[in-house]
Design a protein around this motif. Structure first.
Motif, PDB file in Angstrom:
ATOM      1  N   GLY A 117      20.816  63.395  13.561  1.00 26.45           N
ATOM      2  CA  GLY A 117      22.049  63.698  12.840  1.00 26.45           C
ATOM      3  C   GLY A 117      22.103  62.988  11.495  1.00 26.45           C
ATOM      4  O   GLY A 117      22.523  63.558  10.486  1.00 26.45           O
ATOM      5  N   TRP A 170      22.342  56.716  14.024  1.00 27.95           N
ATOM      6  CA  TRP A 170      22.771  57.700  13.025  1.00 27.95           C
ATOM      7  C   TRP A 170      22.576  57.123  11.620  1.00 27.95           C
ATOM      8  O   TRP A 170      22.026  57.781  10.734  1.00 27.95           O
ATOM      9  CB  TRP A 170      24.229  58.090  13.244  1.00 27.95           C
ATOM     10  CG  TRP A 170      24.653  59.265  12.414  1.00 27.95           C
ATOM     11  CD1 TRP A 170      24.848  59.293  11.059  1.00 27.95           C
ATOM     12  CD2 TRP A 170      24.895  60.610  12.872  1.00 27.95           C
ATOM     13  NE1 TRP A 170      25.212  60.554  10.643  1.00 27.95           N
ATOM     14  CE2 TRP A 170      25.251  61.377  11.735  1.00 27.95           C
ATOM     15  CE3 TRP A 170      24.875  61.219  14.125  1.00 27.95           C
ATOM     16  CZ2 TRP A 170      25.569  62.728  11.822  1.00 27.95           C
ATOM     17  CZ3 TRP A 170      25.193  62.575  14.211  1.00 27.95           C
ATOM     18  CH2 TRP A 170      25.531  63.322  13.070  1.00 27.95           C
ATOM     19  N   LEU A 196      23.393  69.690  18.146  1.00 28.13           N
ATOM     20  CA  LEU A 196      23.704  69.341  16.758  1.00 28.13           C
ATOM     21  C   LEU A 196      23.852  70.542  15.837  1.00 28.13           C
ATOM     22  O   LEU A 196      24.706  70.561  14.944  1.00 28.13           O
ATOM     23  CB  LEU A 196      22.593  68.444  16.191  1.00 28.13           C
ATOM     24  CG  LEU A 196      22.553  66.976  16.632  1.00 28.13           C
ATOM     25  CD1 LEU A 196      21.189  66.381  16.327  1.00 28.13           C
ATOM     26  CD2 LEU A 196      23.647  66.192  15.923  1.00 28.13           C
ATOM     27  N   LYS A 222      29.135  63.826  14.024  1.00 24.85           N
ATOM     28  CA  LYS A 222      28.830  62.393  13.983  1.00 24.85           C
ATOM     29  C   LYS A 222      29.804  61.625  14.864  1.00 24.85           C
ATOM     30  O   LYS A 222      29.399  60.717  15.608  1.00 24.85           O
ATOM     31  CB  LYS A 222      28.896  61.872  12.543  1.00 24.85           C
ATOM     32  CG  LYS A 222      28.610  60.379  12.428  1.00 24.85           C
ATOM     33  CD  LYS A 222      28.699  59.903  10.986  1.00 24.85           C
ATOM     34  CE  LYS A 222      28.427  58.406  10.884  1.00 24.85           C
ATOM     35  NZ  LYS A 222      28.528  57.926   9.474  1.00 24.85           N
TER      36      LYS A 222
END
Length: 302
Positions: free
Chosen positions: A17, A282, A43, A56
């Motif tokens: 991501g 992330w 995703l 997110k």
């Protein structure tokens, strides 16, 4: 047409991501095609909608309870601060007594997918020019299948996203259209070739493993750790084969491929969903994509 391909990798999807966020927001890559396997399938719909912050938030707040309706293992910390899984004998026995075919069930993940991707968002995406494709393994017909958003209605497509992420036998085995389906990674971990077959001329690929193996797996302590080690071994072989085939297809069709591997080992067990760690992954994914592209630009300018 530019395509984004995201491999399977469970909780490591948070890293993908971050990479995707950098490619889309900083480099302004406009993708016409998104192809995902397992966590990649979770995703890509939101990325195609440009709702990066929304997905997110999901990836950095999720935990075991959001995934499993019946979790077949418990998580223990070892003396080095690492996390290992141990069998939840009560849950496994209960599932067997109910006649279930798997150790655990992931019905909560299906509910999470529906809460996260609304019908209005689905309709907006389907009406757009972007194509979203998820990978599933048809165990009954012994073949890999690719399910495009263009061919299904809302509830069916949510099912395919869920099925693509069901890492059996720890998660649900789903019967749909008369066949048994499981995680797409069992057949196509990194579906580069599918993106090329659908017309991609440039493909960015996020691979949720290191390019070189940096560690030996620890000895199996129980049947679950043995199974996860076996699954990981097979996934590694499938992944490398997918990449070789993808590179070959790209060379034959003059397609540009950009590969983004994880620079370090994120975890040895991607079935452990730790929101604190996933939040860090992330950010690391974003920083890694930034660093990689900066280095490439320096080389070009020399």
């Amino acid at each position: 047409m530019r395509a984004l391909v995201i491999s399977g990798g469970g909780s490591k999807g948070a890293f993908a991501g971050g990479v995707a966020q950098y490619l889309m927001e900083h480099l302004q890559h406009d993708y016409g095609l998104f192809v995902g396997t397992s966590t990649g399938s979770l995703l890509i719909s939101h990325l195609a909608l440009n709702k990066v912050e929304k997905i997110k938030e999901v990836y950095t707040s999720v935990n075991q309870d959001n995934i499993f309706s019946s979790c077949p293992f418990i998580i223990k910390e070892d003396k080095f601060g690492g996390k290992q899984i141990a069998i939840n004998h009560f849950t496994v026995l209960k599932n067997f007594m109910k006649g279930k075919k798997t150790f655990g069930e992931s019905l909560n993940l299906r509910k999470l997918i529906e809460r996260t991707l609304t019908e209005n968002e689905f309709n907006t995406l389907k009406a757009s020019e972007k194509e979203v494709v998820v990978t599933v393994s048809n165990l009954s017909l012994n073949q890999v299948e690719y399910k495009s958003i263009n061919n299904f209605e809302y509830q069916d497509f949510l099912d395919w996203i869920w099925i693509s992420s069901n890492y059996t036998p720890f998660m649900s085995l789903v019967k749909k259209d008369g066949c048994e389906y499981a995680d797409g990674g069992f057949g196509s971990m990194v579906p580069i070739e599918e993106a090329i077959n659908r017309g991609a001329t440039s493909v960015d690929v996020v691979i949720l493993e290191t390019e070189v193996t940096y560690y030996n797996r620890l000895p199996s302590k129980n049947v679950f750790s043995l199974l996860t080690n076996m699954h990981s071994y097979m996934a590694d072989r499938i992944e490398k084969q997918n990449i070789r085939i993808g590179k070959f297809a790209a060379a034959n069709k003059d397609v540009i491929i950009n590969l983004y591997y994880t620079p370090t080992v994120l975890t040895t067990n991607s079935l452990i969903f730790d929101k604190k760690m996933m939040g860090k992954w992330w950010e690391r994914g974003y920083e890694f994509a930034n660093q990689k592209n900066s280095e490439l630009n320096e080389i070009k300018n020399q």
